[in-house]
Design an enzyme around this catalytic site. Structure first.
Site, PDB file in Angstrom:
ATOM      1  NE  ARG A 155      -1.929   0.948   3.781  1.00  0.00           N
ATOM      2  CZ  ARG A 155      -2.458   1.584   5.240  1.00  0.00           C
ATOM      3  NH1 ARG A 155      -4.447   2.283   5.240  1.00  0.00           N
ATOM      4  NH2 ARG A 155      -2.178   2.011   5.817  1.00  0.00           N
TER       5      ARG A 155
ATOM      6  CB  THR B 215      -2.122   7.319  -3.139  1.00  0.00           C
ATOM      7  OG1 THR B 215      -1.445   6.009  -4.023  1.00  0.00           O
ATOM      8  CG2 THR B 215      -0.483   7.855  -4.044  1.00  0.00           C
TER       9      THR B 215
ATOM     10  CG  ASP C 183       2.552  -1.479   9.980  1.00  0.00           C
ATOM     11  OD1 ASP C 183       2.535  -3.009   9.857  1.00  0.00           O
ATOM     12  OD2 ASP C 183       2.412  -0.926   9.386  1.00  0.00           O
TER      13      ASP C 183
ATOM     14  CG  ASP D 131       5.553  -2.001  11.183  1.00  0.00           C
ATOM     15  OD1 ASP D 131       6.390  -2.622  10.826  1.00  0.00           O
ATOM     16  OD2 ASP D 131       5.677  -1.152  11.796  1.00  0.00           O
TER      17      ASP D 131
HETATM   18  N1  URA Z   1      -2.165  -2.313   8.387  1.00  0.00           N
HETATM   19  C1  URA Z   1      -2.538  -1.814   9.761  1.00  0.00           C
HETATM   20  O1  URA Z   1      -1.423  -3.162   9.666  1.00  0.00           O
HETATM   21  N2  URA Z   1      -2.705  -1.710  10.858  1.00  0.00           N
HETATM   22  C2  URA Z   1      -3.955  -0.380  10.015  1.00  0.00           C
HETATM   23  O2  URA Z   1      -4.807  -0.127  11.581  1.00  0.00           O
HETATM   24  C3  URA Z   1      -4.455  -0.523   8.950  1.00  0.00           C
HETATM   25  C4  URA Z   1      -3.393  -1.187   7.846  1.00  0.00           C
END
Ligand code: URA
Length: 215
Positions: A103, A107, A203, A206
């Site tokens: 992603r 954008t 995330d 992560d």
């Molecule tokens: N991707 C993620 O890892 N966490 C989010 O909150 C949104 C997209």
């Protein structure tokens, strides 16, 4: 599109522990694995089976077995990989294909950077693994990719979803005839300005793998 929020106290308990910012990576991986197995139980409710005659030690009887072609499980790299083992615990004979999508954080658009999938998915039931249904762009692109190859039934398993992402996904699926189901542990409040789910869990990639693969 059908959306199923799994309402179960064990799902809620494990999700709460996943969300906590103090949950370390090994614990996060273990909880995600367990949570996916619970979600997979609901997600596979319509997995295709066929009748089979068997002999028990006592008598002949008829049961069912998974129908061929075997279901295809598609983790979306990178974070979807953290959901694969939990899914394969329930579907050990499934085949696995990989889809790498990233992603663009400005954008918020998704693009494909890798794929390892059969060319022909006709007649395949596909289970897409993507932990966070946030903007919906990644999942919409992944589903489009699979239906272009002939997949005829798609279930996405997401740890968490946001209402905006579900709405966008529904729009993105406009014109796609294939039935799509989203199974998730919770529908959170909203997205923040960075496209993160609120309250969310941060995330997912992560938290599963550290920040080495982040852009
Ligand atoms: N991707 C993620 O890892 N966490 C989010 O909150 C949104 C997209």
């Amino acid at each position: 599109m059908r959306t199923l929020v799994v309402d179960h106290p064990l799902v809620a308990h494990k999700l709460t522990a996943l969300r906590k910012e103090t949950t370390d990576t090994p614990t996060f991986r273990r909880l995600a694995d367990q949570l996916v197995t619970l979600l997979a139980y609901e997600a596979t409710r319509d997995v295709r089976v066929e009748p089979v005659d068997i002999q028990t030690p006592v008598a002949p009887t008829t049961g069912v077995r998974l129908r061929k072609p075997q279901p295809l499980v598609v983790p979306i790299l990178r974070a979807g990989l953290g959901m694969l083992d939990g899914m394969l615990k329930l579907l050990p004979t499934a085949e696995v294909g990989f889809l790498g999508m990233v992603r663009n954080e400005e954008t918020l658009e998704a693009s494909t950077y890798a794929e390892r999938l059969p060319d022909d998915l006709s007649g395949r039931q596909c289970y897409v693994l993507d932990p966070m249904l946030a903007t919906g762009g990644t999942l919409a692109a992944a589903i489009q990719f699979l239906t272009d190859r002939g997949a005829d039934d798609i279930t996405a398993i997401c740890l968490l979803a946001a209402p905006e992402g579900c709405a966008r996904l529904e729009q993105g699926l406009d014109g796609i005839e294939v039935p799509v189901t989203v199974v998730t542990a919770a529908m959170d409040e909203r997205l923040n300005e960075k496209g993160y789910i609120v309250p969310g869990l941060g995330d997912a990639g992560d938290r599963l793998y550290g920040s080495a693969g982040s852009h």
